[in-house]
Write a protein that holds these residues in place. Structure first.
Motif, PDB file in Angstrom:
ATOM      1  N   SER A 327     -10.515   7.935  -7.040  1.00  0.00           N
ATOM      2  CA  SER A 327     -10.200   8.513  -5.744  1.00  0.00           C
ATOM      3  C   SER A 327     -10.725   7.664  -4.583  1.00  0.00           C
ATOM      4  O   SER A 327     -11.919   7.380  -4.498  1.00  0.00           O
ATOM      5  N   GLY A 328      -9.819   7.262  -3.724  1.00  0.00           N
ATOM      6  CA  GLY A 328     -10.206   6.508  -2.528  1.00  0.00           C
ATOM      7  C   GLY A 328     -10.519   5.048  -2.781  1.00  0.00           C
ATOM      8  O   GLY A 328     -10.848   4.309  -1.860  1.00  0.00           O
ATOM      9  N   ARG A 329     -10.398   4.621  -4.042  1.00  0.00           N
ATOM     10  CA  ARG A 329     -10.625   3.189  -4.321  1.00  0.00           C
ATOM     11  C   ARG A 329      -9.518   2.372  -3.683  1.00  0.00           C
ATOM     12  O   ARG A 329      -8.398   2.849  -3.519  1.00  0.00           O
ATOM     13  N   LYS A 330      -9.865   1.116  -3.348  1.00  0.00           N
ATOM     14  CA  LYS A 330      -8.905   0.270  -2.636  1.00  0.00           C
ATOM     15  C   LYS A 330      -8.475  -0.906  -3.514  1.00  0.00           C
ATOM     16  O   LYS A 330      -9.318  -1.576  -4.113  1.00  0.00           O
ATOM     17  N   ALA A 331      -7.197  -1.135  -3.547  1.00  0.00           N
ATOM     18  CA  ALA A 331      -6.676  -2.249  -4.353  1.00  0.00           C
ATOM     19  C   ALA A 331      -5.832  -3.177  -3.491  1.00  0.00           C
ATOM     20  O   ALA A 331      -5.194  -2.733  -2.530  1.00  0.00           O
ATOM     21  N   ILE A 332      -5.854  -4.455  -3.862  1.00  0.00           N
ATOM     22  CA  ILE A 332      -4.872  -5.393  -3.305  1.00  0.00           C
ATOM     23  C   ILE A 332      -3.870  -5.676  -4.410  1.00  0.00           C
ATOM     24  O   ILE A 332      -4.255  -6.018  -5.533  1.00  0.00           O
ATOM     25  N   LEU A 356      -3.599  -3.562   0.634  1.00  0.00           N
ATOM     26  CA  LEU A 356      -2.751  -4.703   0.990  1.00  0.00           C
ATOM     27  C   LEU A 356      -1.726  -4.902  -0.114  1.00  0.00           C
ATOM     28  O   LEU A 356      -2.088  -5.051  -1.286  1.00  0.00           O
ATOM     29  N   CYS A 357      -0.460  -4.863   0.287  1.00  0.00           N
ATOM     30  CA  CYS A 357       0.629  -5.110  -0.661  1.00  0.00           C
ATOM     31  C   CYS A 357       1.269  -6.426  -0.221  1.00  0.00           C
ATOM     32  O   CYS A 357       1.930  -6.466   0.811  1.00  0.00           O
ATOM     33  N   ILE A 370       8.332   0.846  -0.285  1.00  0.00           N
ATOM     34  CA  ILE A 370       7.094   1.537  -0.664  1.00  0.00           C
ATOM     35  C   ILE A 370       7.000   2.897   0.036  1.00  0.00           C
ATOM     36  O   ILE A 370       6.794   3.929  -0.601  1.00  0.00           O
ATOM     37  N   LEU A 371       7.173   2.876   1.351  1.00  0.00           N
ATOM     38  CA  LEU A 371       6.899   4.100   2.120  1.00  0.00           C
ATOM     39  C   LEU A 371       7.952   5.186   1.916  1.00  0.00           C
ATOM     40  O   LEU A 371       7.645   6.373   1.999  1.00  0.00           O
ATOM     41  N   THR A 372       9.166   4.809   1.607  1.00  0.00           N
ATOM     42  CA  THR A 372      10.180   5.821   1.322  1.00  0.00           C
ATOM     43  C   THR A 372       9.811   6.593   0.062  1.00  0.00           C
ATOM     44  O   THR A 372      10.054   7.787  -0.046  1.00  0.00           O
ATOM     45  N   ASN A 373       9.233   5.868  -0.888  1.00  0.00           N
ATOM     46  CA  ASN A 373       8.955   6.490  -2.174  1.00  0.00           C
ATOM     47  C   ASN A 373       7.523   7.009  -2.304  1.00  0.00           C
ATOM     48  O   ASN A 373       7.225   7.761  -3.222  1.00  0.00           O
ATOM     49  N   ALA A 374       6.646   6.537  -1.435  1.00  0.00           N
ATOM     50  CA  ALA A 374       5.272   7.055  -1.418  1.00  0.00           C
ATOM     51  C   ALA A 374       4.883   7.263   0.036  1.00  0.00           C
ATOM     52  O   ALA A 374       4.045   6.535   0.576  1.00  0.00           O
ATOM     53  N   PRO A 375       5.484   8.283   0.679  1.00  0.00           N
ATOM     54  CA  PRO A 375       5.258   8.475   2.120  1.00  0.00           C
ATOM     55  C   PRO A 375       3.792   8.759   2.449  1.00  0.00           C
ATOM     56  O   PRO A 375       3.362   8.511   3.578  1.00  0.00           O
ATOM     57  N   LEU A 377       1.453   7.025   1.825  1.00  0.00           N
ATOM     58  CA  LEU A 377       0.749   5.775   2.140  1.00  0.00           C
ATOM     59  C   LEU A 377       0.943   5.333   3.594  1.00  0.00           C
ATOM     60  O   LEU A 377       0.336   4.351   4.032  1.00  0.00           O
ATOM     61  N   ALA A 378       1.770   6.054   4.320  1.00  0.00           N
ATOM     62  CA  ALA A 378       2.064   5.653   5.704  1.00  0.00           C
ATOM     63  C   ALA A 378       0.772   5.512   6.498  1.00  0.00           C
ATOM     64  O   ALA A 378      -0.138   6.349   6.394  1.00  0.00           O
ATOM     65  N   ASN A 379       0.678   4.453   7.256  1.00  0.00           N
ATOM     66  CA  ASN A 379      -0.486   4.141   8.098  1.00  0.00           C
ATOM     67  C   ASN A 379      -1.766   3.866   7.320  1.00  0.00           C
ATOM     68  O   ASN A 379      -2.842   3.803   7.888  1.00  0.00           O
ATOM     69  N   ARG A 380      -1.680   3.713   6.021  1.00  0.00           N
ATOM     70  CA  ARG A 380      -2.892   3.459   5.237  1.00  0.00           C
ATOM     71  C   ARG A 380      -2.857   2.084   4.569  1.00  0.00           C
ATOM     72  O   ARG A 380      -3.831   1.674   3.935  1.00  0.00           O
ATOM     73  N   ILE A 381      -1.720   1.414   4.676  1.00  0.00           N
ATOM     74  CA  ILE A 381      -1.605   0.131   3.964  1.00  0.00           C
ATOM     75  C   ILE A 381      -1.021  -0.954   4.852  1.00  0.00           C
ATOM     76  O   ILE A 381      -0.346  -0.664   5.840  1.00  0.00           O
ATOM     77  N   GLU A 382      -1.332  -2.197   4.483  1.00  0.00           N
ATOM     78  CA  GLU A 382      -0.679  -3.349   5.102  1.00  0.00           C
ATOM     79  C   GLU A 382       0.317  -3.884   4.100  1.00  0.00           C
ATOM     80  O   GLU A 382       0.011  -4.000   2.915  1.00  0.00           O
TER      81      GLU A 382
END
Lengths: 471, 462
Positions: A327-332, A356-357, A370-375, A377-382
């Protein structure tokens, strides 16, 4: 952050200008002919032939061999200075003759490199002449399929997809009167591992549905040892299968970024042959695998087979068991656009933020995919297109990721950061078993999921002063 | 009958294959590869990149589409004792519009950016196929950027189609030549050498340098293993050049002889015999009994260290057969001798870049019946390995799956390897690796041997 516009308008933080973007430092992509050769390796009895300089074939062989650890014979028309000036007709014909003599192939997959593309080699004419001259001499020659793969246009993944399209366009026949018995669903999985190809066949079999995988290098690039040298390892989609694709009950094309492309193998089947087309993501994670299941449920009229239902249930169970570690871990996440998109959507559902994708490709469609299928994530990823490893490195201190997910090429960064690297995509050449890395379906996601959780746990243990011996 | 015996040798290739001890014409070699023959060779760019890559404090930028840079990103086993700049892949990553309108400005901007960012001692700009075709004036840009940044910016004419890998070696030497003769040589002594054509794979240059320094010889520059631009600038002050990889560096050695009067000797650092010979020859060149005595003492000491272990392995390997397919002929000569040291014979030997004299020498030094081949391909190599029933294949990454698929042991002797195989310590490592693969129990289960093992078992039982 917005997805970057394609090609030249690529603002870079490293001192380039929109007119002149910085040079690439440590690329996050490979060239189009590599993708072409890989796709051709998935067609039975096919020898890939690169029309251009010798080095292209050798470098690509070397790279594919390091990943798959299997022989990868790729012929070259082997341009000299003369051919670059006067054209490669003689070399091409000579190369086709020699490949025929030594390999006796069912098909020769011809891809044009940046050199022959820029020279403007008229491939339909040159190949047409070859077949006509051979026929006039009474010589039986294998059919050829040509794909245009200038390496200055696109990435290895695009070369792969273009080749699948070229194969389908050249070989699939529209239904005709008297020859319209439907054939198995066409499954166009994209650049996935041999183990994943085998799993997709099993997945379809669980629905009691046969399937034609295009391409299918599950055996040609992951086979047993031989008692004798196999010129073309057995396995692969046959030319007969390819011809029958026009009558497929349905076509399933994986790749969310690919799904935005105007012309693909799938759209060809849909438009020219009226095959119903489903454009899905790579089935990684619950949501995207469920989407694939839905297609088969519609097609077969069956409920989810017990085996898959169990696989799915075990996966959800694992999600629950491990959620606190994630939970809350960050991946590139980096690599081919379609892989990055599907991985990001999967990570979102297990609570890891793909901060970061990054992809080497520049379709202009990655962020939306990405955002259409995992909304969520909006405003949380580059999302960065046209990226390279210097680009990723620049963002890494600020982003402080807990792990990297992608090819072996991220190893240096992972090592410098002292975070785990979960290897997938292409190339994975610093570990054994790249052919057997599984990501797809509930079962493949399970493998990936366990690897991710365990990589994080292992990192925690490694950094622990005490070294806890159980969770 | 195995299908491999059906593999047809292409008519254009027939003259490139001979048998030691048999009559026949000279080996056809030194030509471009036959179209469609799936040659194991790469291109001009590859030759240049291999040679220059280990210069650690230079910027190496590939002017072209991404592939050429991507495939050569840190794939070599070359090591550095300091700078790591060379391990990056820089590329102008040409796009379609650059190909249409020319890539000159993009290259210039890229060079200025990267030089400002990394502060290299020099920059090498590699031209790829496409640059040769669209006609970017790379030389002019290099000149301008050199003036603006005050470092040498050297263009390497390595367009892939303009010849063979050997032509790439030459282009690399021509680029390096611009550095030679520009540094201070005042503190270079009379017993001084340059090591040329060693690329410091797994630290090999360090091993060799240590041997020479121990007998009292100053090593001015290692070209290009663990290379430094400043060392290359002053390497013309050395009194002798030792050229190991003859194919790649002879051109530079010859031009240094002509321009600066530095003579050169061809040597090899692989295997006990060749390593010892290189030390003795160098000592003799300087005409110093003291150096020669020291060299003898060093060889005796080092050989004594490794001999007991080598003899033990030799007992296991005696009579086993090897196939060798490598880039250069000097490496092939050394390997034939090194294999003999551990009791093995060479049944197949070939190279990518050997010349007629090299092949004559191989014919002389190999046992009758040994297959000798120039610019081979996977089908030929598989056919020869099966026909000669070899236990070991020595080659590079591209040859590895040919061996493994057929159930044959393999040892990587190419630039990708991570194992030091030069010098006396290298001979020990080489023998260890050969022994580990040839005597592995896994071959009992591969189809080629499983049948035979099964038969033996049956015989023993009956």
């Amino acid at each position: 952050m917005k997805a970057l516009p394609p090609d030249h308008a690529h603002p870079t933080p490293r001192g380039g200008t929109p007119e002149f973007p910085s040079a690439s430092t440590n690329p996050c992509k490979l060239c189009t002919p590599l993708g072409a050769c890989l796709a051709f390796k998935g067609i039975a009895g096919t020898v890939p032939l690169l029309h251009g300089s010798q080095g292209c074939a050798t470098y690509i062989r070397r790279y594919l061999i390091s990943h798959f650890r299997e022989p990868v014979d790729i012929a070259s028309s082997n341009f000299s200075e003369d051919s670059a000036v006067f054209g490669g007709r003689r070399n091409l014909h000579h190369a086709l003759d020699n490949v025929g003599r030594q390999y006796h192939p069912d098909l020769v997959g011809v891809a044009t490199t940046c050199l022959s593309e820029t020279m403007g080699e008229n491939m339909p004419m040159l190949l047409g002449e070859y077949h006509r001259e051979s026929a006039a001499d009474g010589l039986a020659r294998p059919p050829t399929v040509h794909v245009s793969t200038p390496s200055y246009k696109g990435t290895h993944a695009e070369g792969f997809n273009d080749t699948v399209r070229a194969l389908v366009e050249s070989l699939a026949l529209p239904p005709r009167a008297g020859l319209n018995a439907p054939t198995p669903p066409a499954l166009l999985p994209g650049m996935v591992s041999p183990a994943d190809l085998r799993h997709l066949r099993d997945f379809a079999a669980a629905w009691q549905s046969p399937v034609t995988l295009v391409p299918d290098y599950s055996e040609t690039l992951d086979g047993g040892t031989w008692s004798d040298y196999e010129r073309m390892p057995t396995g692969g989609t046959t030319v007969t299968d390819l011809r029958a694709l026009g009558r497929a009950a349905v076509a399933i094309e994986c790749g969310l970024v690919l799904a935005g492309a105007k012309a693909t193998a799938g759209t060809h089947l849909a438009r020219r042959c009226e095959v119903p087309l489903h454009r899905l993501g790579l089935p990684i994670g619950l949501r995207q695998t469920d989407a694939l299941s839905d297609v088969f449920a519609d097609l077969t009229g069956r409920p989810t087979p017990l085996r898959l239902a169990h696989e799915r249930a075990r996966l959800v169970d694992a999600y629950v068991d491990a959620h606190k570690y994630l939970s809350g871990r960050k991946a590139i996440v980096y690599g081919e656009e379609d892989l990055v998109a599907s991985l990001a959507i999967f990570l979102a559902e297990i609570g890891i933020v793909p901060v970061l994708c990054a992809a080497g490709g520049r379709s202009g469609r990655l962020e939306k995919a990405i955002l259409t299928n995992a909304p969520e994530l909006a405003n949380r990823i580059e999302v960065r297109e046209g990226s390279d490893f210097a680009d990723i490195e620049e963002r890494i201190t600020a982003l402080k990721p807990d792990l990297l997910i992608g090819s072996s090429k991220g190893y240096k960064l992972a090592r410098a950061l002292d975070v785990p690297l979960v290897r997938c995509g292409f190339p994975v050449h610093d570990r054994l078993g790249a052919q057997r890395i599984q990501l797809l379906g509930y079962a493949g996601t399970q493998q990936l999921f366990d690897r991710i959780v365990n990589a994080l746990l292992e990192a925690k243990q490694a950094h622990s002063e005490i070294g806890y011996s159980y969770l | 009958m195995p299908a491999s015996t059906d593999i047809a040798i292409l008519p254009d290739r027939a003259a490139s294959i001979v048998e030691a001890g048999s009559a026949g014409g000279p080996v056809k070699c030194g030509k471009g590869s036959v179209a469609g023959s799936v040659s194991q060779r790469a291109c001009v760019f590859c030759g240049s990149r291999v040679v220059l890559y280990p210069i650690t404090d230079a910027l190496h930028i590939v002017h072209g589409p991404i592939g050429c840079a991507a495939y050569t990103w840190d794939i070599r086993g070359a090591q550095s004792s300091g700078p790591q700049l060379f391990r990056n892949a820089f590329s102008t990553d040409l796009q379609e519009l650059d190909v249409i309108y020319g890539g000159e400005q993009k290259l210039e901007h890229a060079l200025l950016d990267l030089i400002a960012q990394h502060g290299p001692k020099a920059a090498f700009v590699y031209s790829t196929c496409i640059v040769g075709l669209i006609g970017d004036d790379v030389k002019a840009i290099c000149k301008r950027v050199a003036a603006a940044t005050n470092i040498p910016v050297l263009s390497v004419a390595s367009e892939g189609f303009k010849g063979t890998k050997k032509d790439g070696y030459r282009a690399a030497c021509e680029a390096v030549q611009h550095l030679v003769g520009t540094g201070d040589t005042s503190d270079i002594g009379p017993h001084s050498i340059n090591l040329m054509g060693d690329f410091n794979i797994a630290g090999e240059s360090w091993v060799i340098r240590d041997y020479f320094e121990r007998i009292g010889i100053q090593v001015v520059a290692t070209i290009t293993g663990d290379g430094r631009v400043d060392a290359i600038r002053r390497c013309h002050g050395a009194k002798l050049n030792l050229v190991q990889c003859s194919g790649s560096m002879t051109h530079l050695a010859k031009s240094m002889e002509q321009d600066y009067g530095v003579p050169f000797k061809r040597v090899s650092f692989f295997g006990i015999e060749d390593m010892a010979a290189a030390l003795y020859e160098t000592a003799r060149f300087f005409d110093s009994p003291e150096l020669l005595d020291k060299a003898r003492a060093l060889v005796a000491e080092e050989v004594a260290k490794i001999m007991p272990q080598l003899s033990a392995w030799r007992a296991d390997l005696n009579g086993r057969k090897a196939a060798v397919y490598v880039g250069g002929a000097f490496k092939a000569f050394s390997l034939v001798r090194a294999l003999r040291t551990i009791g093995m014979t060479t049944a197949v030997v070939g190279t990518q870049t050997g010349d007629a004299e090299d092949y004559d020498q191989l014919r002389e030094m190999c046992d009758p019946g040994t297959i000798i081949v120039d610019d081979s391909n996977p089908l030929e190599l598989a056919k020869f390995c099966l026909a000669q029933d070899v236990d070991l294949f020595i080659g590079g990454v591209k040859e590895r799956p040919i061996a493994y698929k057929l159930g044959i042991g393999f040892c990587d002797h190419n630039h990708e390897r991570k194992e030091c195989l030069a010098g006396f310590v290298g001979m020990l490592n080489f023998a260890r690796e050969v022994h580990a693969t040839v005597t592995s129990p896994v071959w009992n289960y591969v189809p080629r041997r499983a049948g035979a093992a099964h038969l033996e078992l049956e015989e023993a039982r009956s």
